[in-house]
Design an enzyme around this catalytic site. Structure first.
Site, PDB file in Angstrom:
ATOM      1  N   ASN A 225      30.452  -5.966  20.229  1.00 53.07           N
ATOM      2  CA  ASN A 225      29.537  -6.311  21.365  1.00 53.07           C
ATOM      3  C   ASN A 225      30.210  -6.951  22.479  1.00 53.07           C
ATOM      4  O   ASN A 225      29.738  -6.700  23.831  1.00 53.07           O
ATOM      5  CB  ASN A 225      28.230  -7.318  21.016  1.00 53.07           C
ATOM      6  CG  ASN A 225      27.257  -6.596  20.359  1.00 53.07           C
ATOM      7  OD1 ASN A 225      26.262  -6.089  20.839  1.00 53.07           O
ATOM      8  ND2 ASN A 225      27.299  -6.264  18.997  1.00 53.07           N
ATOM      9  N   LYS A 226      31.374  -7.599  22.255  1.00 50.55           N
ATOM     10  CA  LYS A 226      32.221  -8.218  23.202  1.00 50.55           C
ATOM     11  C   LYS A 226      32.733  -6.982  24.325  1.00 50.55           C
ATOM     12  O   LYS A 226      32.812  -6.805  25.511  1.00 50.55           O
ATOM     13  CB  LYS A 226      33.232  -9.209  22.634  1.00 50.55           C
ATOM     14  CG  LYS A 226      34.346  -9.374  23.745  1.00 50.55           C
ATOM     15  CD  LYS A 226      33.905 -10.355  24.921  1.00 50.55           C
ATOM     16  CE  LYS A 226      35.026 -10.777  25.918  1.00 50.55           C
ATOM     17  NZ  LYS A 226      34.379 -11.431  26.768  1.00 50.55           N
ATOM     18  N   LEU A 227      32.965  -5.892  23.862  1.00 54.07           N
ATOM     19  CA  LEU A 227      33.565  -4.904  24.160  1.00 54.07           C
ATOM     20  C   LEU A 227      32.387  -4.054  25.202  1.00 54.07           C
ATOM     21  O   LEU A 227      32.819  -3.512  26.110  1.00 54.07           O
ATOM     22  CB  LEU A 227      34.105  -3.757  23.396  1.00 54.07           C
ATOM     23  CG  LEU A 227      35.392  -4.180  22.398  1.00 54.07           C
ATOM     24  CD1 LEU A 227      36.087  -3.340  21.709  1.00 54.07           C
ATOM     25  CD2 LEU A 227      36.623  -4.657  23.451  1.00 54.07           C
TER      26      LEU A 227
END
Length: 286
Positions: free
Chosen positions: A170-172
């Site tokens: 999700n960070k990406l």
């Protein structure tokens, strides 16, 4: 109130801001960084400098890791392990590769080391003021044991579940949106320059667009594979042609690649579908 004894491994822009904020909250903070001057600059806030990662984590109940990439995370955790207390919790804020994050979590948990991946969407100013967002992925009990402490670091804390690589993925996703928007805004500014329009005025005009709604409606339709047209791909490609003709030979960050992808899909027979069909290969169609 009992304050914590914590450590920070990595005091770049984000790590130093986190360490400063923790010290100001009253925590006992020790920090290590490869460049010692970055740690020594935090002495004014009461942060103690450590010569090695092992020295930094000795006696700490929480160890916050804020480093560059997977390789450095592995190197620094290995160097810190001899100083870790049995109950210490490693909280890794580094943006990392999901597959390597999952492997790291599995390996550390098997060795009896408590590890939680908690990447963030925030800059240094937000970290100093407990703003922005933090995601967490890993064992639920482990998250709950530090939930109150993590909540002090951010204005929004999201637990994504026990799957250890989910926060990394999700960070990406989020960074892809940030980087993609930056590239498109660069092209908007180039369009403004070519059209003799003030760049700040052009950016302000973007507030007429409801980007949140676009994500909630168009984005969800894309994820479902629903490309029922509201803005046909062929018409969108015509507009991109106008944009590229307007900018001429000026450097562009995103739109030339978008045009090339549109051309592929139009040649494949998708011209009458919605412009969002550019994402067709990423989803299954409903």
């Amino acid at each position: 109130m009992i304050m914590a004894t914590i450590a920070f491994l990595g005091t770049g822009l984000l790590g130093s801001a986190f360490a400063e904020a923790a010290a100001k909250r009253g925590d006992t903070v020790t920090a290590w960084n490869r460049s010692i001057d970055k740690v020594q600059a935090l002495a004014q806030f009461g942060v103690k400098a450590a010569a090695t990662p092992a020295d930094a984590v000795r006696g700490a109940s929480r160890v916050h890791i804020v480093l560059k990439d997977d390789a450095i995370v592995e190197e620094v955790i290995s160097a810190a392990r001899s100083g870790l207390s049995p109950d210490a919790i490693l909280i890794d804020h580094t943006t990392t590769l999901p597959t390597l994050t999952a492997e790291r979590a599995k390996r550390l948990h098997a060795a009896g080391i408590k590890y939680l991946h908690c990447p963030v969407f925030m800059g240094p100013a937000a970290a100093r003021n407990a703003q922005g967002s933090m995601m967490a992925a890993g064992p639920k009990a482990l998250f709950e044991s530090v939930q109150a402490d993590l909540a002090k670091m951010t204005s929004r804390l999201e637990y994504l579940g026990e799957r250890s690589d989910l926060a990394a993925a999700n960070k990406l996703f989020g960074n892809a949106m940030i980087i993609g928007l930056s590239a498109v805004m660069a092209d908007v500014l180039t369009l403004a320059q070519a059209s003799d329009v003030n760049g700040e005025d052009a950016i302000k005009l973007l507030s007429l667009l409801d980007l949140n709604s676009m994500v909630a409606v168009r984005g969800v339709n894309m994820a479902k594979g629903n490309f029922t047209p509201s803005f046909e791909l062929a018409m969108a490609r015509k507009d991109v042609r106008l944009m590229l003709e307007t900018t001429g030979d000026r450097p562009m960050a995103a739109l030339p690649a978008v045009a090339a992808r549109m051309d592929q899909l139009i040649a494949a027979g998708h011209g009458a579908e919605d412009a969002s069909v550019v994402g067709i290969d990423a989803v299954s169609r409903g």
